[in-house]
Structure formats: structure tokens, C-alpha cells
Design an enzyme around this catalytic site. Structure first.
Site, short mmCIF file in Angstrom:
data_model
loop_
_atom_site.label_atom_id
_atom_site.label_comp_id
_atom_site.label_asym_id
_atom_site.label_seq_id
_atom_site.Cartn_x
_atom_site.Cartn_y
_atom_site.Cartn_z
NE ARG A 60 -3.89 -2.80 3.21
CZ ARG A 60 -3.17 -3.36 3.47
NH1 ARG A 60 -2.26 -3.49 4.27
NH2 ARG A 60 -4.01 -4.02 3.45
CE LYS A 80 -5.54 -0.80 5.39
NZ LYS A 80 -6.78 -0.44 4.84
CG HIS A 104 -6.03 -0.08 -3.52
ND1 HIS A 104 -5.24 -0.10 -2.00
CD2 HIS A 104 -7.00 -0.92 -2.36
CE1 HIS A 104 -5.44 -0.97 -1.26
NE2 HIS A 104 -7.12 -1.36 -1.93
NE ARG A 135 -3.70 -4.20 -1.48
CZ ARG A 135 -2.89 -4.86 -0.34
NH1 ARG A 135 -1.55 -4.79 -0.25
NH2 ARG A 135 -3.54 -5.61 -0.01
CG HIS A 179 -6.81 -8.66 2.05
ND1 HIS A 179 -7.41 -9.65 0.84
CD2 HIS A 179 -6.24 -7.75 2.21
CE1 HIS A 179 -6.63 -8.33 0.44
NE2 HIS A 179 -6.86 -7.51 0.81
CE1 TYR A 222 -8.61 -8.60 -6.20
CE2 TYR A 222 -8.43 -9.20 -3.87
CZ TYR A 222 -7.91 -8.54 -4.99
OH TYR A 222 -7.73 -6.91 -4.36
#
Length: 400
Positions: free
Chosen positions: A253, A277, A345, A348, A371, A380
Site C-alpha cells: 500500500r 494497518k 491500489h 494490488r 488482508h 477476487y
């Protein structure tokens, strides 16, 4: 002071130190010379006004600019032009730090910031985002005739603010706004500034994760075209290629790229530490293509040489890049390659789609993209039409 006949007045003792400070931050010789002239002008004005260095602040700079304009000086100095000088003097400790505004709103936001850092332990970037939302909310809904009155807030104010905010952002960002709004309302209640727990009045934002498709995946050829568009004969080109390679090959990211430090690259084991994150840290394998791009970038002259961040700006004042620079890098690559504009993004998404196409499972893809929720990666699976055809049930009454 070289380059000018004027004596620097009150700031004379700081000329050489300021010169060295500017040079270390990558300013060119001509720019340094002009900024030293600015120092001389300010120093002369201070001597005429009987001001000492400890009295130099933003208010004094405003007076200096007003005097310069009144005297018909052609080259006016804006607030940004004076920022390096004030920063340098404050680093030396000879000029006091800037005092924040003491309005009721500013004081309340300062308390809210302290509460988020100390009580909730939020990351600085999260605190900044929450504080910005709180500022907009309080300015728009809690100011009555210029006075801050949070006790008068009602559910109507909450709905009005959310309708304005959600009308200009995506569904995902709207969900973030509700969380940010609940946070400040909880703070106001705990501080006794609102009589009711208004956080419970914040409505949820409708959003069904599996009801939408990810954005169209970029092809492998398009991703490679973006990488090939980065020229590697300049410091900017080499840096941009390294950034693009990290995003395209490892799915980092923007904020993760900006946070990388020199010590995060473990050359011996071939691993990269990524700060993601929620203060999460992950170790990713370092592909040879990514490693070679980083080596080529680090081989260029780094200014300042003692900087610990991996990626630095290429224009003065030199320092760590911001996360939004990654988006600028991708945008410039799209223009050079003649491709529609995409954000980091999307790269990604392209990486995830390519891994899926090559047969990687959702768990493996989730680990690469880091994730926290496997359902996020599950999006996906909806675009893997080849696999979906094998598991789809036949329509009743039709021969499959």
C-alpha cells in the site's frame, strides 16, 4: 554575507549555520544564496524594530512582509518562504516553538487528540484522520454564533453531517466517516460535554461486500508498461521505478511504501519488513527483481545521508516521502505509458488477479496482500470465471 552588500543585522550569527542547514537539505547554490538574502532582510528589519531573535515568530514575519510591501519591495516573501528560516531557528532553540491557536475548538481538539493517543492507542495517521473529521463536524454542527456548544447537538445534526459527507465519498469511505463520528461523539459524552450517548444515533452505512466486483484487473502487459516507462538515468526515475516495483510485485500500500526504513530490508535472509494497518508488521520474501530495484536506488546519492527512511524526496527540502507521492508516481507512469489513470491500489488488484490466474489459493493471496479478513480476498474469486464455470450448477431444465 556573500552575495549581498547588506549586513544581516540581528540574524548575523546564524548565517553560516543556516547556509549549512539548507545545503544539507538539498537546496541548490542559487536558492541558498537567495534564502540568505532573505535572512539578511529579516535581520535588518529586526534591528530597526529593536527585536531580538527570541521574538521572531509568525506574527513578526507578517509585520515584516507588510513593511516590505509598504516600502515597495518587488520580490515579496510569502509565508512559505519564511518557513525554513523559522524551522532552523526553532531547531536551534533560539526562537520559541509555534503556539497553537487557543480557541475553544482548538483546545477541545487537542484534548481529543490526547485521548485518542493515550486512551485508545491509535496510530498517528489514524488520529489525524479522526481529528480532521471531528473538526469538520464541530465546525459545521456545534458552533452557534461563533461559540462552541456541543451540548446542543442532536440526532438531526448527526444526520445532516453524514448526508453531506457520504454524498461526496465512496461507500467504503462513508463507513469510515461513521466510525470517526462515533469516536468523537463518544469522547464528548465521556467528557460530560453532551448529555446523551449520541454515538448510538449514528446510522450504519449499507454496503454488501460481495455485491460488487473488484475494479477491472490490469493486464500483465499494462503493468509491465508502467514499470518500463520509468526512466532509470535520473534519481527521480530510479526512485520511482523502485516504488512501482514494490507496489506491482509485492502489493504494498502507499502508506506501507512511505513507512519503509533502511533496516526493514534484510539482505541476508532476503526478506522485507512491512508496517501495515493497525501497527501490524509482516515479513515478506524479497524477490530478486524488487531487490535489484532497491539496490539501484540506494546506489544513488542520498540527501540527507543519515535519513533512516528508505524513500526520500528528490527536491529540497529533502526528507521522507509522503504516502500521496506514491499515487503521483503511478499517475506519471500512466501518462508516460499512454494508459488510463489508475491508482496504486489497482496494482494490488492486478497482483491478486494474476496470482489467482496462476492457480494460487485465496489463503495464499490473502497472506501476500496482508488482508486481516479472508472475506476481503474472497472478492477476487468472483472474477475467476474459468473456475466458476466448473463449480456453477446447471440451470434447471437445461443440459449443461
Amino acid at each position: 554575507m556573500s552575495g549581498t552588500r547588506r549586513k544581516p543585522g540581528e540574524l548575523g550569527p546564524h548565517v553560516e549555520g543556516y547556509r549549512e542547514w539548507l545545503t544539507q537539505r538539498g537546496y541548490t547554490t542559487l536558492t541558498v544564496r537567495n534564502m540568505l538574502k532573505d535572512l539578511g532582510q529579516v535581520g535588518q528589519w529586526m534591528s530597526g524594530e529593536a527585536l531580538v531573535t527570541a521574538q521572531l515568530d509568525e506574527e513578526a514575519m507578517t509585520s515584516f512582509r507588510a513593511t516590505s510591501q509598504a516600502n515597495g519591495r518587488r520580490r515579496g516573501l510569502g509565508p512559505r518562504a519564511m518557513l525554513p528560516l523559522l524551522t532552523y531557528l526553532r531547531e536551534l532553540g533560539v526562537t520559541p516553538a509555534r503556539q497553537p491557536s487557543q480557541t475553544a475548538l482548538a483546545a477541545l481538539l487537542a484534548e481529543y487528540r490526547h485521548w485518542m493517543l493515550q486512551e485508545r492507542g491509535l496510530a498517528p495517521t489514524t488520529v489525524l484522520r479522526y481529528e480532521n473529521t471531528a473538526r469538520r463536524f464541530l465546525q459545521q454542527q456545534a458552533l452557534i454564533d461563533g461559540a462552541l456548544e456541543p451540548a446542543h447537538l442532536t440526532g438531526v445534526d448527526i444526520n445532516a453531517f453524514l448526508l453531506r459527507e457520504c454524498g461526496r465519498v465512496s461507500a467504503g469511505s462513508a463507513k469510515g466517516r461513521t466510525a470517526e463520528l462515533r469516536s468523537v461523539l463518544r469522547f464528548l459524552y465521556l467528557q460530560g460535554l453532551t448529555p446523551l450517548r449520541l454515538g448510538t444515533a449514528v446510522p450504519p452505512v449499507g454496503g454488501w461486500r460481495l455485491a460488487t466486483l473488484p475494479p477491472p484487473a490490469m493486464s500483465v502487459a499494462d503493468v509491465q508498461a508502467l514499470l518500463d516507462s520509468c526512466g532509470r538515468t535520473t534519481d527521480v526515475g530510479v526512485r520511482d521505478f523502485a516504488i512501482m516495483t514494490l507496489v506491482a510485485r509485492l502489493g504494498l500500500r502507499s502508506i506501507e511504501v512511505a513507512r519503509l526504513e533502511l533496516g526493514d530490508v534484510d539482505w541476508r535472509t532476503g526478506e522485507l519488513v512491512v508496517r501495515g494497518k493497525g501497527r501490524r508488521q509482516d515479513r515478506l520474501p524479497l524477490p530478486s527483481e524488487v531487490g535489484e530495484a532497491l539496490v539501484a536506488y540506494l546506489a544513488w546519492d542520498r540527501t540527507p545521508a543519515d535519513a533512516r527512511r528508505l524513500f526520500l524526496t528528490c527536491r529540497a527540502p529533502r526528507g521522507p516521502i509522503r504516502a500521496d507521492l506514491v499515487g503521483d508516481v503511478v499517475e506519471r507512469a500512466c501518462l508516460r505509458a499512454g494508459l488510463p489513470h489508475v491508482g496504486p491500489h489497482r496494482l494490488r488488484h492486478a497482483l491478486a488477479s494474476e496470482l489467482l490466474r496462476q492457480g494460487a489459493g485465496l489463503v495464499a493471496i490473502s497472506q501476500v496482500l496482508r488482508h486481516q479478513d479472508l472475506a476481503t480476498t474472497g472478492l477476487y474469486a468472483k472474477v475467476d470465471l474459468v473456475t466458476l464455470r466448473h463449480v456453477a450448477q446447471p440451470w434447471p431444465g437445461q443440459i449443461r
